[in-house]
Design a protein around this motif. Structure first.
Motif, mmCIF file in Angstrom:
data_model
loop_
_atom_site.group_PDB
_atom_site.id
_atom_site.type_symbol
_atom_site.label_atom_id
_atom_site.label_comp_id
_atom_site.label_asym_id
_atom_site.label_seq_id
_atom_site.Cartn_x
_atom_site.Cartn_y
_atom_site.Cartn_z
ATOM 1 N N ARG A 102 0.901 -1.739 -0.198
ATOM 2 C CA ARG A 102 -0.179 0.301 0.274
ATOM 3 C C ARG A 102 0.676 1.080 0.054
ATOM 4 O O ARG A 102 0.411 1.816 -0.827
ATOM 5 C CB ARG A 102 -1.054 -0.301 1.273
ATOM 6 N N ASP A 103 2.081 0.761 0.632
ATOM 7 C CA ASP A 103 3.024 2.548 0.316
ATOM 8 C C ASP A 103 2.991 2.799 -0.428
ATOM 9 O O ASP A 103 3.464 4.292 -0.743
ATOM 10 C CB ASP A 103 4.027 1.789 1.218
ATOM 11 N N ILE A 104 3.690 2.124 -1.824
ATOM 12 C CA ILE A 104 3.905 2.024 -2.714
ATOM 13 C C ILE A 104 2.944 3.816 -4.100
ATOM 14 O O ILE A 104 2.825 4.250 -3.818
ATOM 15 C CB ILE A 104 4.450 0.849 -3.587
ATOM 16 N N PHE A 105 1.338 2.877 -2.857
ATOM 17 C CA PHE A 105 0.259 3.576 -3.704
ATOM 18 C C PHE A 105 0.478 5.020 -2.870
ATOM 19 O O PHE A 105 -0.054 6.170 -3.486
ATOM 20 C CB PHE A 105 -0.829 2.954 -3.573
ATOM 21 N N ARG A 106 0.194 5.240 -1.853
ATOM 22 C CA ARG A 106 0.326 6.115 -0.894
ATOM 23 C C ARG A 106 1.594 6.893 -1.226
ATOM 24 O O ARG A 106 1.397 8.445 -1.118
ATOM 25 C CB ARG A 106 0.314 5.916 0.514
ATOM 26 N N ASN A 107 2.694 6.296 -1.227
ATOM 27 C CA ASN A 107 3.744 7.208 -1.304
ATOM 28 C C ASN A 107 4.506 6.999 -2.394
ATOM 29 O O ASN A 107 6.177 7.034 -2.169
ATOM 30 C CB ASN A 107 4.623 7.615 -0.040
ATOM 31 N N GLY A 108 3.897 7.538 -3.766
ATOM 32 C CA GLY A 108 5.076 6.628 -4.775
ATOM 33 C C GLY A 108 5.750 7.622 -5.277
ATOM 34 O O GLY A 108 6.846 7.363 -5.900
ATOM 35 N N LYS A 109 5.978 9.250 -5.201
ATOM 36 C CA LYS A 109 7.049 9.837 -5.630
ATOM 37 C C LYS A 109 8.431 8.738 -4.315
ATOM 38 O O LYS A 109 8.843 9.392 -4.724
ATOM 39 C CB LYS A 109 7.134 11.314 -4.472
ATOM 40 N N GLN A 110 8.391 8.289 -3.708
ATOM 41 C CA GLN A 110 9.527 8.057 -3.160
ATOM 42 C C GLN A 110 10.340 6.458 -3.582
ATOM 43 O O GLN A 110 11.096 5.755 -3.454
ATOM 44 C CB GLN A 110 9.266 7.336 -1.433
ATOM 45 N N TYR A 111 9.476 6.201 -4.685
ATOM 46 C CA TYR A 111 9.384 5.158 -5.613
ATOM 47 C C TYR A 111 9.787 5.255 -6.777
ATOM 48 O O TYR A 111 9.307 6.296 -7.883
ATOM 49 C CB TYR A 111 8.349 3.952 -5.296
ATOM 50 N N ALA A 112 10.885 4.718 -7.371
ATOM 51 C CA ALA A 112 11.474 4.615 -9.311
ATOM 52 C C ALA A 112 11.554 3.030 -9.264
ATOM 53 O O ALA A 112 12.852 2.797 -8.849
ATOM 54 C CB ALA A 112 12.442 5.049 -9.198
ATOM 55 N N PHE A 113 11.307 2.631 -10.362
ATOM 56 C CA PHE A 113 10.888 1.262 -10.804
ATOM 57 C C PHE A 113 10.871 1.084 -12.431
ATOM 58 O O PHE A 113 9.818 1.920 -12.766
ATOM 59 C CB PHE A 113 10.605 0.544 -10.009
ATOM 60 N N GLU A 114 11.256 -0.221 -12.892
ATOM 61 C CA GLU A 114 11.150 0.003 -14.408
ATOM 62 C C GLU A 114 9.397 -0.890 -14.542
ATOM 63 O O GLU A 114 8.785 -1.431 -13.576
ATOM 64 C CB GLU A 114 11.523 -0.966 -15.159
ATOM 65 N N CYS A 115 8.806 -1.456 -16.039
ATOM 66 C CA CYS A 115 7.995 -1.864 -15.852
ATOM 67 C C CYS A 115 7.354 -2.958 -15.485
ATOM 68 O O CYS A 115 6.396 -3.117 -15.704
ATOM 69 C CB CYS A 115 7.139 -1.358 -17.960
ATOM 70 N N ALA A 116 7.938 -4.046 -16.192
ATOM 71 C CA ALA A 116 7.926 -5.642 -15.416
ATOM 72 C C ALA A 116 7.496 -5.320 -13.948
ATOM 73 O O ALA A 116 6.842 -6.317 -13.137
ATOM 74 C CB ALA A 116 9.362 -6.436 -15.699
ATOM 75 N N THR A 117 8.653 -4.760 -12.920
ATOM 76 C CA THR A 117 7.759 -4.389 -11.401
ATOM 77 C C THR A 117 6.748 -4.278 -11.317
ATOM 78 O O THR A 117 5.889 -4.692 -10.251
ATOM 79 C CB THR A 117 9.260 -3.902 -11.355
#
Length: 278
Positions: A102-117
């Protein structure tokens, strides 16, 4: 067409409260020459709920402000994940998998990844929203996010006919003549949404034509070989996930009944010559 074992399929479907997207999926499957068989109305209902949830999760990831990045430049929220030397994300000890996803969706600005992930993250969020925290945290433990790495309980099925794809399916746009300096644009993994729309992390929500146009910008200089939508279709084993969820909920209900039965047994205290129930 859809066939549900042991019941009148049309009547069973009419009794289901369906969203507009779910109705679209049912209509497309009913009109297909391929026979889609389900063991029960519950099995069909679960698949529809999962497909709706995958579409919702894809749109939510698009809106989360999570960035596209190659593995060397990936990043994550260290409160929930540890970034590995290869650019993957390992779930931290003591963190509930449901909270970390859920944190990935709530704090998306802290995340970066490619399309398969991004696709695997979308699947996890969709499953979590359908089966709930208890089942998700029991079965989807020790998560590691990188490329196509996924928990063994995320059982994937592949077919090779993109014409027989439906909202919630994952497809692949291939860019055969991509620029060697940007291997990350050799293709784009996408979630099929409603209508002619697809979500691809790094490209966004686009039509098939616009997805191809975006990839064509990353071709070798002078190339005239266009990107294209491949035949590959990937989706979770919906029936397997349904049974996982049902198994846990049956066990929780059993424990609840046993606890309730114990609480209903009166405790007898002997006071003098009288028996007192309390």
């Amino acid at each position: 067409m859809i066939v549900i074992s042991g019941v009148n399929t049309e009547q069973a479907i009419q009794q289901m409260p369906l969203s507009e997207l779910e109705k679209e999926i049912v209509r497309d499957k009913q009109q297909s020459p391929v026979v889609y068989r389900f063991d029960s109305p519950a099995a069909l209902r679960f698949e529809l709920a999962m497909r709706q949830s995958i579409v919702n999760a894809a749109k939510a990831l698009h809106d989360s402000d999570a960035s596209f990045a190659i593995f060397e430049k990936s990043r994550c929220n260290s409160q929930y994940w540890t970034r590995t030397s290869s650019g993957g994300f390992q779930l931290n000890n003591g963190v509930r998998p449901s909270d970390a996803i859920r944190d990935i969706f709530r704090n998306g600005k802290q995340y970066a990844f490619e399309c398969a992930t991004a696709i695997v993250i979308t699947w996890y969020k969709a499953i979590l929203d359908v089966i709930g925290d208890d089942a998700f945290n029991m079965y989807f433990t020790n998560l590691y996010l990188r490329d196509w790495n996924h928990d063994s309980d995320l059982w994937l099925i592949s077919t090779h006919d993109s014409k027989e794809s439906f909202p919630g399916d994952v497809l692949y746009f291939k860019n055969p003549d991509h620029d060697a300096d940007t291997p990350e644009w050799q293709g784009e993994n996408v979630v099929k949404l409603n209508g002619d729309l697809f979500f691809g992390h790094g490209v966004g929500i686009e039509t098939e034509a616009d997805m191809i146009a975006a990839l064509n910008k990353a071709r070798e200089p002078g190339s005239t070989t266009s990107a294209y939508l491949s035949d590959l279709v990937v989706f979770p084993n919906f029936e397997y996930l349904r049974r996982l969820s049902a198994r846990l909920h049956a066990e929780l209900n059993r424990r609840s009944r046993e606890l309730g039965a114990r609480q209903e047994v009166p405790i007898i205290a002997v006071i003098g010559s009288q028996n007192v129930a309390r």
